[in-house]
Structures are given as C-alpha cells and as structure tokens.
Design an enzyme around this catalytic site. Structure first.
Site, PDB file in Angstrom:
ATOM      1  N   ASP A 241       0.743  -1.315   0.047  1.00  0.00           N
ATOM      2  CA  ASP A 241       0.020  -0.291   0.158  1.00  0.00           C
ATOM      3  C   ASP A 241       0.697   1.246  -0.041  1.00  0.00           C
ATOM      4  O   ASP A 241       1.927   1.334   0.550  1.00  0.00           O
ATOM      5  CB  ASP A 241      -1.004  -0.107   1.127  1.00  0.00           C
ATOM      6  CG  ASP A 241      -1.527   1.312   1.338  1.00  0.00           C
ATOM      7  OD1 ASP A 241      -2.593   1.512   0.650  1.00  0.00           O
ATOM      8  OD2 ASP A 241      -1.204   2.054   2.498  1.00  0.00           O
ATOM      9  N   GLU A 314       1.310  -0.629  -5.137  1.00  0.00           N
ATOM     10  CA  GLU A 314       0.248   0.451  -5.477  1.00  0.00           C
ATOM     11  C   GLU A 314       1.063   1.761  -5.653  1.00  0.00           C
ATOM     12  O   GLU A 314       1.738   2.417  -4.460  1.00  0.00           O
ATOM     13  CB  GLU A 314      -0.511   0.580  -4.372  1.00  0.00           C
ATOM     14  CG  GLU A 314      -1.707   1.616  -4.581  1.00  0.00           C
ATOM     15  CD  GLU A 314      -2.197   2.317  -3.436  1.00  0.00           C
ATOM     16  OE1 GLU A 314      -3.497   2.613  -3.543  1.00  0.00           O
ATOM     17  OE2 GLU A 314      -1.660   2.341  -2.524  1.00  0.00           O
TER      18      GLU A 314
END
Length: 600
Positions: A241, A314
């Site tokens: 993330d 990401e």
C-alpha cells in the site's frame, strides 16, 4: 490506499484525436507469438480478485464483513475463475482509516475474526486452488501502535522509529510552527505536535497514522519480520500500500526540511494538490526498498519451496517511476506494479463515459510501450479507492471493460462486484465514513469520498442483499441490489456475471495465455484488439465504445485479421448470437456493442 495524486496530470497525455491509430504488435514474452509450448508462472496469467473484507460477507450479523464470511463464499470465487484474492487490511486497528491504521501488524482485528479464522481461510482457499494475498501497509502505523507509544516516550531502540522534528519558533509571533509546508493526503499540514514528546511527527495521511522512519534500519528489519510472519501463515504474497510515500528527502546540514513548491493546480492551501510533492514522494530509496522486499520473498521460497510469492505495488506515480518497480539488470522487482492507466488515464473518479476509441488505444499503448522487455503486463480498472467502473465509464460499458481487462495479455485484477456490474451509491454526509471525506466538510466531501465504491456486496435479492442478517450495515446497501446480485445474474445467460464467467473460461486458452497482441482504433467509435498464437485460434475483441450510432467498419484491415470468424462472447448491446459467423472486413456494430470472435 490510492490517492487523488498530482500524477492525474497524466490525463493530458490522452488527447482524443485521430481517425485511426494502429498499435504495434506486442509480444508479452519473446516466444509468445510463435510457440504454444511457452510456460508461464502461476501469477503471469492469474485472475486476481480484490476483496474489501468489511463489505464482502457478514457471518455474524454485526453489519460488517469478516473472515468467516469470506470462507463461506470461496466456492463463488472458484466458480468465477479467481486464481488469487487480495484482502484489504484485516490487522488490529482503531479503524480510523478502516484498517490502514494498524495497531498490531501481527494480529487480526476482532470484528474480522481471529488468527485461527485466518488460518482456516488460507487452508480452505488452498483446497480450492485459491491463493491469499495480504495488504501490507509499510508507510505508517496507527498512533495506538506500541511502537509509536514507545517512540513518544523515547524508549531505547524506538527514539527514531518515526519521523520527528522540533519545528521552529516564529520570530515575530513567538509561536512554534511545523518543520516544513508539507501537506497530508487528507487536507492540512502533514506535521502534528505531540505534547508529551515536545516534537512534531510526520503523518502523510490521517493525524492518527504517523509515518514510520525507513532511514532507521530497525524499522526496515521490523517490517521484514512482518512479511515473514504472514508468509509463515501461508500467504502467497502481498499488495504493498501507498508505496511512493515510504521515504522523504533527508534534512539539510542544519536539520531543515525543504518546503515543497506550489503546484498551480488549486488555490486551496489545505488540499494535497496545492503542492508538488517532490520531497515526500517517489524517492529513489523507495524503489530499492521494494527490491529488498522482493529479495525476502524469493529467499523465503528458496528455503521453504512452493510457488512464487508475489509483490503487487500500489503507486499512482508517473510511468517512468512506476516502471522502475519491475526491477533492473541486477535486482528483481515486483511482479505487478499496478497499471492504473485506466484510472488516471481514464479520468479517475470523474465522468469518463465519452472516452473515444483513440482514447482507449492511447491508454493501452501508454503501458505496453513503457513496460520493460520481458515483463508481464497487468490491467486494473478499479479498486476500493475509486468510483466503480460502471459509474466512471458508463453502465453500458461494464461488459466492455471486463472484456478488455480479461482479454489483454498478462494479469487481470478485478475489484469485487465489478463482475456483477455494481455501481456507486451516493452516500449522504450523515452516513459518510471515509476519513478522506470526513476531514473536509459537508459542502465539498463528495470530491474526496471513497464510500460510494465500498458499499456491501450484493449476493441476492433477499433483505440486505444477502450480505448480512441486519439492516444496520456499516455502509448503506445500494437499492439496485434487487436486480444486481449474484443469485439473479447467475440465472441469466446475458448478465454481467455470465459474461464474466465466459471470459474466465476464455482466459484459459493458449492464445490468451501466450499469444501476442495488436490493437487499433477505427474512427472515434471502434476499438479492435487481436490476440494470436501460431497453431492456435486467433481472437478479436471489437467494441463500439460510443453510444452515438451504429457503424460499419473494416476490422480485418485494422488488426490484420484474415479468414473466417464466429462470435465467442458478446454483450446484450450486440444484436447477434454466440456461434454466429461474422465478416470482419464489413462489420456492423450497434451503439455500445462489444463481442469477441474466434477464428475457424
């Protein structure tokens, strides 16, 4: 986590023009177009499926999805062809950012279940040939994490676990001020004063999400222990993330951090887009950190055996930076640096219903032309941080977007519910739960909220969409669940779900797994993509992406498709039938018609 980053300026690259634009033939790997004996690692042709656990399936009637709920629906994932599912965070958390603020990286949040429940999930998934991918959140922790509490107290070994600074005293006012003008993603200063420690700490997201200090070797080692812990519990890899935020520039010799320059994109000084984040994002050290994580996963595989453990990265950064995550000549990188070009290039959460065929081609080309040789492409249309695909691209294009995602070479990544054609639900200010919106106000929150794409999954037409036994669900359920749900769509041969299943089967063909790709736009209306492999049937995806009018086009010349073809998959807008023969050099397409044809 996915933010409305300044890299949305990439949109300028996608000017919609030209009457016909041919894409060069791309071989996903050197032997792809000439041999049907080429091999692929499991992930290279995988169908990944993102689950937002809070909204997938509630097993205990508290209105919140949980691990046992996921276990109860593993057969559904198997049925629709999923290879692996990655779960948004399930770790211990105060839920300020619904799990992206982690208080304990080694345990499960109570409302989702227990470690035993997680072990059951991994075991039951394995029985069905499914792999579990976890969401790893390296940039920050919760302020309730014991690491932060120890750092506040300057306990030995934790003094510099986070990014701390004295700040400065304003000579004119005598007031203490933050170390720099840096802004957090959710409005306002990225620095927060801690009264106990008498210093500011950096938080590039919520105040309750302090940034870990990756220039401290102890932090790097700790986060590697986190990865190893979950590998030991049987996960097949990690989605990483908010990668671009992991490192910031070093302060200068006097200890001062540089201010970031104005962007010129907005006059709102609290908006993240007010600054160009040249000192707080996309630092070169971040790329090397990903290489270290990949080395850890590869070392683990060498010792413990089994399939490749994958990294999915990401980042909404510029393509030149994103492509570095694939690795270089000496170091391996991530298998899947997420391809967000259909999000940033497709106008993010804004209305993109009028994107023309040349626009589609430019988005496709932007990734394939920049991807390093020998790497595997991936295709992402949406996720938990974006408005749903049908709401961004138009409900008439839902099947088209699924066709495109699953027809292209490489990895397909579906956000839960997109296979059903779930659409956004407008959430009132009173029902808003997303901190990205709550940190604003009732007048502007809709610009920032991610809640509309996070509503509970629609399993059936029963009460509460079959998601929960209670009507008091954590977010409201979209009223269209009466017709848009698994149970109803499974009974229809022409539903979004039925078409998705057909695409899953088609992805198993040698041509789609190993074949080359060519693509073209014909006028503003028609997108054509061809997949071919020597000795195997060829397939062509054809779509009238605009709803203006029917068109007659020569697809055969555009993608060099010779011979006879018959329809393999089609959407309801295509007034034809599966198995019907078509003539590609004079093809009639109704508005929004999309189908895939197979050569004889």
């Amino acid at each position: 986590m996915g933010r409305n980053d300044l890299t949305l300026t990439l949109l300028l690259l996608f000017c919609l023009h030209a009457s016909i634009a041919y894409g060069a033939v791309i071989d996903p790997e050197p032997r792809a177009s000439t041999s049907n004996t080429a091999t692929r690692d499991w992930w290279q042709v995988a169908q990944f499926y993102q689950i937002y656990p809070r909204s997938f399936k509630d097993s205990n009637g508290d209105g919140i999805g949980d691990l046992k709920g996921i276990v109860s629906q593993l057969d559904y994932l198997q049925e629709i062809g999923v290879t692996a599912t990655w779960l948004s965070p399930i770790f211990k958390s105060p839920m300020v950012d619904f799990g992206y603020d982690i208080s304990d990286f080694f345990d499960i949040q109570d409302e989702y279940g227990t470690l035993d429940d997680f072990d059951e999930l991994v075991a039951e998934a394995k029985k069905r040939g499914l792999k579990i991918i976890l969401d790893f959140v390296p940039n920050h922790s919760s302020d309730e994490n014991v690491w932060f509490q120890k750092s506040v107290k300057r306990e030995k070994g934790y003094e510099d676990y986070y990014v701390w600074h004295d700040g400065y005293v304003n000579a004119e006012t005598g007031e203490r001020e933050p170390p720099s003008n840096w802004l957090q993603a959710w409005r306002g200063s990225a620095w927060e004063w801690n009264e106990e420690r008498q210093q500011y700490y950096l938080h590039q997201f919520a105040v309750q999400q302090p940034d870990l200090n990756y220039r401290n070797p102890a932090v790097v080692a700790q986060m590697k222990r986190v990865l190893s812990y979950w590998l030991d519990r049987g996960v097949a890899g990690f989605r990483i993330d908010a990668v671009p935020w992991c490192f910031e520039v070093l302060p200068d010799a006097t200890g001062r951090y540089p201010d970031e320059p104005l962007s010129g994109y907005t006059d709102d000084p609290d908006n993240e887009a007010y600054l160009r984040h040249i000192y707080t994002q996309d630092q070169p050290e971040t790329v090397d950190m990903v290489y270290q994580w990949k080395q850890l996963l590869d070392d683990y595989q060498r010792v413990h055996g089994g399939d490749t453990r994958v990294l999915m990265i990401e980042t909404y950064s510029g393509l030149d930076y994103v492509m570095q995550f694939y690795g270089n000549r000496t170091k391996k990188g991530a298998e899947v640096p997420f391809n967000f070009q259909f999000i940033v290039g497709g106008n993010g959460d804004k209305n993109n219903t009028q994107l023309t065929a040349p626009g589609f081609v430019k988005i496709i080309r932007s990734w394939l032309d920049n991807m390093p040789a020998g790497k595997t492409a991936n295709w992402v249309m949406g996720n938990h941080d974006q408005r749903r695909v049908g709401s961004r691209y138009g409900e008439e294009r839902i099947d088209l977007m699924n066709m495109l995602q699953m027809f292209m070479p490489g990895v397909s990544i579906t956000y839960m519910g997109e296979e059903l054609g779930m659409t956004d639900l407008d959430i009132s200010w009173e029902d808003t739960r997303d901190p990205a919106a709550c940190n604003s106000n009732s007048s502007i929150y809709e610009q920032f909220t991610r809640d509309p794409g996070r509503t509970p999954f629609q399993w059936s037409s029963e009460a509460n969409a079959g998601f929960s036994s209670t009507s008091n669900t954590w977010l409201p359920i979209n009223p269209n669940y009466v017709t848009v749900n698994v149970e109803t769509e499974a009974a229809s041969d022409s539903s979004h779900l039925s078409i998705y299943k057909q695409l899953s089967q088609l992805r198993k063909s040698k041509t789609l797994q190993y074949g080359s790709v060519s693509y073209a736009s014909i006028g503003d209306n028609v997108l054509a993509i061809k997949r071919s492999l020597k000795g195997e049937p060829s397939y062509v995806l054809v779509a009238n992406v605009l709803g203006i009018s029917s068109v007659n086009v020569d697809v055969a010349s555009a993608v060099r498709a010779t011979g006879n073809y018959k329809i393999k998959v089609l959407n309801p807008s295509a007034k034809n039938t599966v198995g019907a023969s078509v003539t590609l050099n004079n093809l009639s397409l109704e508005p929004y018609a999309a189908f895939i044809v197979e050569s004889d």
